[in-house]
Design an enzyme around this catalytic site. Structure first.
Site, short mmCIF file in Angstrom:
data_model
loop_
_atom_site.label_atom_id
_atom_site.label_comp_id
_atom_site.label_asym_id
_atom_site.label_seq_id
_atom_site.Cartn_x
_atom_site.Cartn_y
_atom_site.Cartn_z
N ARG A 37 -97.72 17.83 -38.65
CA ARG A 37 -97.45 18.49 -39.94
C ARG A 37 -96.29 17.86 -40.70
O ARG A 37 -96.35 17.72 -41.92
CB ARG A 37 -97.21 19.98 -39.71
CG ARG A 37 -98.48 20.68 -39.22
CD ARG A 37 -98.33 22.16 -39.18
NE ARG A 37 -99.60 22.76 -38.78
CZ ARG A 37 -99.93 24.02 -38.98
NH1 ARG A 37 -99.07 24.81 -39.59
NH2 ARG A 37 -101.08 24.49 -38.58
N ASP A 143 -96.13 36.49 -48.28
CA ASP A 143 -96.12 35.42 -47.30
C ASP A 143 -94.90 34.54 -47.54
O ASP A 143 -94.36 34.49 -48.65
CB ASP A 143 -97.40 34.57 -47.39
CG ASP A 143 -97.69 33.83 -46.08
OD1 ASP A 143 -98.51 34.32 -45.29
OD2 ASP A 143 -97.06 32.78 -45.84
#
Length: 273
Positions: A37, A143
């Site tokens: 990532r 979020d």
């Protein structure tokens, strides 16, 4: 030979930064995930290795830290995931709310860790038509990751994303693209959900109480101390006898006597005597 060098020291520093920022624990088994990532960020910034990236992060924290956290946080979700939770909400929780909130006619639902929006839109579809007109029913969806939040607000999904939805839901709530490859949430459903970026471990700006909180597949990344703190905060912001739904692999210890375990990772706040 890997493209970029990730030393033990680099990984420990990354794990420490992530834990301090959002309470997510990155064990050694997450090392490959962290590599893949963050390698994208290293390529984007034309850097040579993880040490250079960490130095860059330190000197450009305001610009880069949000991308750093977004890259690490996991986002896996689907419409009507763990359907028994929505069935219980419809058959057991809503009738209780119709009675308990008949004077205020106010209902508040929070999808905490809403990812790309499948969960809060599922909540909106589930609750549609269950409360009489004139009731004030609102769904908050939050979020930490601003990228997935943008996707959730836009509300566009691939055919694979909506694969599990029943045909009547697709027809009622989605607009199919001409090529049939994507589905866009109709404005009528979009306006039922209010999206907001929020770090669960920081201060919450919400003032009123919530009747229902969905926090599924979020606390799995936290250590016990962080989980316990979060459960206590959820208890504080839940209305009397409010409900908390966790993910299928998550649980709450018996020491949390402020909640009654309803089974299948569903919990109800114990009313004050």
């Amino acid at each position: 030979m890997k493209e970029f060098l990730l030393t033990d020291s680099d990984f420990k520093k990354i794990a420490s930064l992530v834990y301090n920022a959002c309470g997510i624990v990155l064990g050694d088994h997450k090392r490959e995930m962290v590599y893949s990532r963050l390698a994208r960020r290293i390529r984007t910034l034309n850097l040579a290795n993880f040490k250079q990236y960490l130095d860059y992060l330190e000197t450009h924290k305001e610009q880069e830290f949000s991308d750093f956290i977004n890259a690490i946080t996991t986002n896996l979700t689907s419409f009507f995931r763990e359907p028994h939770h929505f069935e219980y909400l419809k058959s057991e929780v809503v009738p209780k709310l119709l009675l308990a909130n008949r004077t205020s006619k106010r209902v508040r639902v929070w999808s905490a860790g809403c990812s790309t929006g499948e969960e809060p839109y599922t909540l909106a579809m589930t609750l549609e038509g269950l409360f009489p007109s004139g009731w004030d029913v609102k769904i908050l969806a939050t979020d930490l990751d601003s990228n997935v939040l943008s996707k959730a607000q836009y509300g566009s999904y691939t055919a694979a994303n909506v694969n599990g939805l029943e045909s009547h839901h697709l027809k009622r709530w989605f607009l199919k693209s001409k090529n049939g490859e994507s589905y866009k949430v109709k404005p009528e459903l979009q306006k039922k959900v209010h999206f907001k970026r929020l770090n669960l471990l920081q201060q919450w700006p919400m003032s009123g109480s919530f009747d229902v909180i969905f926090c599924r597949n979020v606390v799995i990344y936290f250590d016990k101390e962080t989980k316990d703190q979060l459960f206590k905060r959820y208890c504080d912001i839940l209305a009397p006898r409010g409900h908390l739904f966790l993910g299928h692999s998550e649980s709450m210890g018996k020491e949390h006597s402020e909640f009654k375990n309803l089974g299948k990772t569903m919990y109800q706040k114990v009313a004050d005597e």
